[in-house]
Design a protein around this motif. Sequence first.
Motif, short mmCIF file in Angstrom:
data_model
loop_
_atom_site.label_atom_id
_atom_site.label_comp_id
_atom_site.label_asym_id
_atom_site.label_seq_id
_atom_site.Cartn_x
_atom_site.Cartn_y
_atom_site.Cartn_z
N SER A 152 14.51 -7.63 -13.50
CA SER A 152 14.16 -7.46 -12.54
C SER A 152 13.02 -8.49 -11.59
N LEU A 153 12.10 -7.55 -10.82
CA LEU A 153 11.58 -8.62 -9.41
C LEU A 153 9.60 -8.24 -10.03
N ARG A 154 9.07 -8.66 -9.17
CA ARG A 154 7.47 -8.05 -8.61
C ARG A 154 7.44 -9.22 -8.22
N LEU A 155 7.09 -7.80 -6.99
CA LEU A 155 6.73 -7.93 -5.83
C LEU A 155 5.07 -8.33 -5.60
N SER A 156 4.51 -9.00 -5.10
CA SER A 156 2.20 -9.44 -4.47
C SER A 156 2.96 -8.54 -3.33
N CYS A 157 1.51 -8.57 -2.34
CA CYS A 157 1.15 -8.26 -1.34
C CYS A 157 -0.31 -8.71 -0.92
N ALA A 158 -1.06 -9.83 -0.68
CA ALA A 158 -2.29 -10.14 -1.03
C ALA A 158 -2.28 -9.96 0.48
N ALA A 159 -3.89 -9.13 0.42
CA ALA A 159 -4.23 -8.54 1.77
C ALA A 159 -5.38 -9.85 2.29
N SER A 160 -5.51 -10.51 3.53
CA SER A 160 -6.63 -11.26 3.68
C SER A 160 -8.65 -10.59 3.45
N GLU A 161 -8.46 -8.72 4.02
CA GLU A 161 -9.50 -8.76 3.65
C GLU A 161 -9.41 -7.64 2.75
N SER A 162 -9.89 -7.25 2.05
CA SER A 162 -10.92 -5.78 0.90
C SER A 162 -9.66 -4.42 1.27
N ILE A 163 -9.42 -4.23 -0.01
CA ILE A 163 -8.13 -3.54 -0.20
C ILE A 163 -8.95 -2.45 -0.60
N ALA A 164 -10.36 -2.11 -1.92
CA ALA A 164 -10.22 -1.19 -2.45
C ALA A 164 -10.85 0.24 -1.66
N ARG A 165 -11.29 -0.04 0.12
CA ARG A 165 -11.32 1.42 0.28
C ARG A 165 -10.22 1.95 1.40
N VAL A 166 -9.35 0.89 1.69
CA VAL A 166 -8.11 1.68 2.19
C VAL A 166 -7.61 2.18 1.78
N PRO A 167 -6.71 3.75 2.67
CA PRO A 167 -6.71 5.12 2.39
C PRO A 167 -4.83 4.93 1.21
N VAL A 168 -4.14 4.00 2.20
CA VAL A 168 -3.09 4.24 0.83
C VAL A 168 -2.76 2.36 1.48
N MET A 169 -1.49 1.96 0.63
CA MET A 169 -0.82 0.68 0.20
C MET A 169 0.66 1.39 0.19
N GLY A 170 1.31 0.90 0.61
CA GLY A 170 2.68 1.18 0.89
C GLY A 170 3.75 -0.26 1.05
N TRP A 171 4.94 0.26 0.12
CA TRP A 171 5.71 -0.74 0.31
C TRP A 171 7.64 -0.72 0.69
N TYR A 172 7.39 -0.63 1.83
CA TYR A 172 9.12 -0.75 2.78
C TYR A 172 9.89 -1.71 2.23
N ARG A 173 11.16 -1.22 2.85
CA ARG A 173 12.20 -1.93 2.61
C ARG A 173 13.63 -1.52 3.62
N GLN A 174 14.04 -3.08 4.23
CA GLN A 174 15.01 -2.60 5.30
C GLN A 174 16.09 -3.27 4.74
N SER A 175 17.47 -2.58 5.33
CA SER A 175 18.58 -3.08 5.11
C SER A 175 19.19 -3.39 6.12
N PRO A 176 20.24 -4.35 6.40
CA PRO A 176 20.86 -5.17 7.48
C PRO A 176 21.61 -3.18 8.39
N GLY A 177 21.47 -3.24 9.88
CA GLY A 177 21.73 -1.79 10.02
C GLY A 177 21.33 -0.56 10.02
N LYS A 178 20.51 -0.62 9.14
CA LYS A 178 19.21 0.24 8.13
C LYS A 178 18.11 0.87 9.33
N GLN A 179 17.45 1.40 9.07
CA GLN A 179 16.11 1.71 9.01
C GLN A 179 14.83 1.54 8.03
N ARG A 180 13.80 1.26 8.21
CA ARG A 180 12.98 1.10 7.57
C ARG A 180 13.30 2.24 7.02
N GLU A 181 12.29 1.94 5.46
CA GLU A 181 12.33 3.23 4.84
C GLU A 181 11.37 2.96 3.66
#
Length: 114
Positions: A17-46
Amino acid sequence: QVQLVESGGGLVQAGGSLRLSCAASESIARVPVMGWYRQSPGKQRELVARITSAGTTNYADFVKGRFTISRDGSKNTAYLQMDSLKPEDTAVYYCALLSWTTYWGQGTQVTVSS
């Protein structure tokens, strides 16, 4: 300009297991969507997972039941808990803030060994 900083990536054995964190420089309370994407070599970001300001979550089929996305408005941070990791989960993982435009973090490498 919102800045996003990911952390928590690394090398883990399959099944771990791993736990990723994403710290924002501003408030995210009203941000519509937060997402996680990934990209492997030779592949598109998904898309891996996303969460709305109301807490509604969506997951890619390949992570359903294994990954959990969450957000903490009081800490301006989004998380991705990754369990039962597989070698095919190896990728650079990016955090995204989706508002009137999309902001991206610099990415964090996740490597799963078999």
